[in-house]
Motif scaffolding. Structure first.
Motif, PDB file in Angstrom:
ATOM      1  N   ASN A  72     -28.133 -28.255  21.784  1.00  0.00           N
ATOM      2  CA  ASN A  72     -29.163 -27.110  22.431  1.00  0.00           C
ATOM      3  C   ASN A  72     -28.881 -27.068  23.776  1.00  0.00           C
ATOM      4  O   ASN A  72     -29.371 -27.958  24.447  1.00  0.00           O
ATOM      5  N   ASN A  73     -28.030 -25.855  24.141  1.00  0.00           N
ATOM      6  CA  ASN A  73     -27.720 -25.764  25.519  1.00  0.00           C
ATOM      7  C   ASN A  73     -28.407 -24.385  26.028  1.00  0.00           C
ATOM      8  O   ASN A  73     -28.610 -24.501  27.394  1.00  0.00           O
ATOM      9  N   ALA A 105     -35.711 -25.619  20.865  1.00  0.00           N
ATOM     10  CA  ALA A 105     -34.999 -26.924  20.538  1.00  0.00           C
ATOM     11  C   ALA A 105     -35.606 -27.417  19.194  1.00  0.00           C
ATOM     12  O   ALA A 105     -35.183 -27.909  18.192  1.00  0.00           O
ATOM     13  N   MET A 164     -33.973 -27.755  15.665  1.00  0.00           N
ATOM     14  CA  MET A 164     -33.875 -29.388  15.016  1.00  0.00           C
ATOM     15  C   MET A 164     -34.521 -29.514  13.920  1.00  0.00           C
ATOM     16  O   MET A 164     -33.873 -30.025  13.012  1.00  0.00           O
ATOM     17  N   ASN A 202     -29.141 -32.529  23.517  1.00  0.00           N
ATOM     18  CA  ASN A 202     -30.071 -31.570  24.253  1.00  0.00           C
ATOM     19  C   ASN A 202     -29.864 -31.491  25.556  1.00  0.00           C
ATOM     20  O   ASN A 202     -29.579 -32.709  26.238  1.00  0.00           O
ATOM     21  N   LYS A 255     -37.932 -28.853  31.175  1.00  0.00           N
ATOM     22  CA  LYS A 255     -36.706 -29.660  30.508  1.00  0.00           C
ATOM     23  C   LYS A 255     -37.277 -31.225  30.344  1.00  0.00           C
ATOM     24  O   LYS A 255     -36.764 -31.894  29.692  1.00  0.00           O
ATOM     25  N   LEU A 303     -38.455 -31.206  26.944  1.00  0.00           N
ATOM     26  CA  LEU A 303     -37.492 -31.419  25.965  1.00  0.00           C
ATOM     27  C   LEU A 303     -36.998 -32.950  25.969  1.00  0.00           C
ATOM     28  O   LEU A 303     -36.552 -33.300  24.730  1.00  0.00           O
ATOM     29  N   THR A 317     -36.756 -34.996  22.741  1.00  0.00           N
ATOM     30  CA  THR A 317     -35.449 -35.647  22.195  1.00  0.00           C
ATOM     31  C   THR A 317     -35.807 -37.256  21.937  1.00  0.00           C
ATOM     32  O   THR A 317     -35.300 -37.841  20.789  1.00  0.00           O
ATOM     33  N   SER A 343     -29.957 -36.789  25.520  1.00  0.00           N
ATOM     34  CA  SER A 343     -30.133 -35.804  26.194  1.00  0.00           C
ATOM     35  C   SER A 343     -29.064 -35.969  27.166  1.00  0.00           C
ATOM     36  O   SER A 343     -28.618 -37.169  27.502  1.00  0.00           O
TER      37      SER A 343
END
Length: 251
Positions: free
Chosen positions: A89-90, A118, A122, A137, A158, A161, A165, A181
């Protein structure tokens, strides 16, 4: 035969920059790649580079913020390639700037592109990753930046995220799925444009990196992803790996 030969990766935001670099590094290990992004011409360009390395690559135009569309896209990837082993996941699109100057909608963009996208992808990929799949991620060292001015919305999205993760890593470990990550600095098109427009600020930024350089999308970031999803780091999950030349201190 390499450890990753025959595996399939789905990489979002793979039409340029870090995503393309990760895709190229995976291709060097004989990984077939589903190239996901918003702009078909960029995806096709990346696919040409990947095919030149002898792997199968197919473009999948998709805006990851359209979360209801992500399950069908993931199913299409598996239908095309027959399997899915790696999810990266970029893709990210969000706002930067002082918080008082930012609208609620702009603040929300980063969350739509990072944790919400994400999360949806996922979950969609979970059935296909069971039994040995790996998720990477992309987060950011802005989460722990010494001065977060203008990076607040980006760092907040982020950070969410990163936390997500870690939870995925713990909850899905019994399913044989790892999740980590990475927090990279790399010469993406956006960073390159900023450096050209503001050379003095860019020079100061590079000087703040102990290794005194910005990472290369393939050689520095992509190769690290290859290591993360490979068997040599098969006991690593739930971690955040800084790929920033020593600049950030995650503690």
């Amino acid at each position: 035969m390499g450890a990753l030969q025959g595996k399939v990766a789905l990489v979002t935001g793979a039409g340029q920059g870090v995503g393309e670099g990760i895709a190229l590094a995976l291709a060097a290990e004989d990984v077939d790649v589903a190239v996901v992004g918003r702009t078909l011409s960029k995806l096709e360009s990346t696919c040409d580079l990947l095919r030149a390395r002898g792997v199968r690559a197919e473009p999948f135009p998709c805006d990851v913020t359209d979360t209801p569309a992500l399950p069908a896209m993931a199913d299409a990837v598996v239908a095309e390639f027959g399997r899915l082993d790696i999810l990266v996941n970029n893709a990210y699109a969000g706002a930067y700037g002082p918080l008082l100057d930012m609208s609620d909608d702009d603040f929300r963009k980063g969350f739509d592109a990072a944790p919400f996208a994400a999360f949806a992808l996922m979950k969609a990929c979970h059935p296909h990753l069971r039994g040995g799949g790996s998720i990477v991620n992309l987060v950011t060292s802005a989460m722990v930046r010494w001065d977060p001015t203008t990076y607040g919305a980006y760092a907040a999205a982020k950070s969410a995220l990163r936390s997500l993760t870690r939870t995925v890593a713990v909850e899905w470990a019994p399913d044989g799925i790892r999740a980590n990550s990475i927090a990279p600095h790399a010469m993406s098109p956006g960073l390159e444009g900023w450096a050209k427009a503001r050379p003095e600020e860019a020079a100061a930024f590079v000087a703040s990196i102990p290794m005194r350089r910005i990472g290369d999308p393939e050689a520095d970031i992509g190769r690290a992803v290859v290591a993360l999803v490979g068997p040599d780091l098969g006991y690593l999950t739930g971690a955040t790996i800084p790929l920033d030349g020593g600049q950030a201190f995650f503690g």
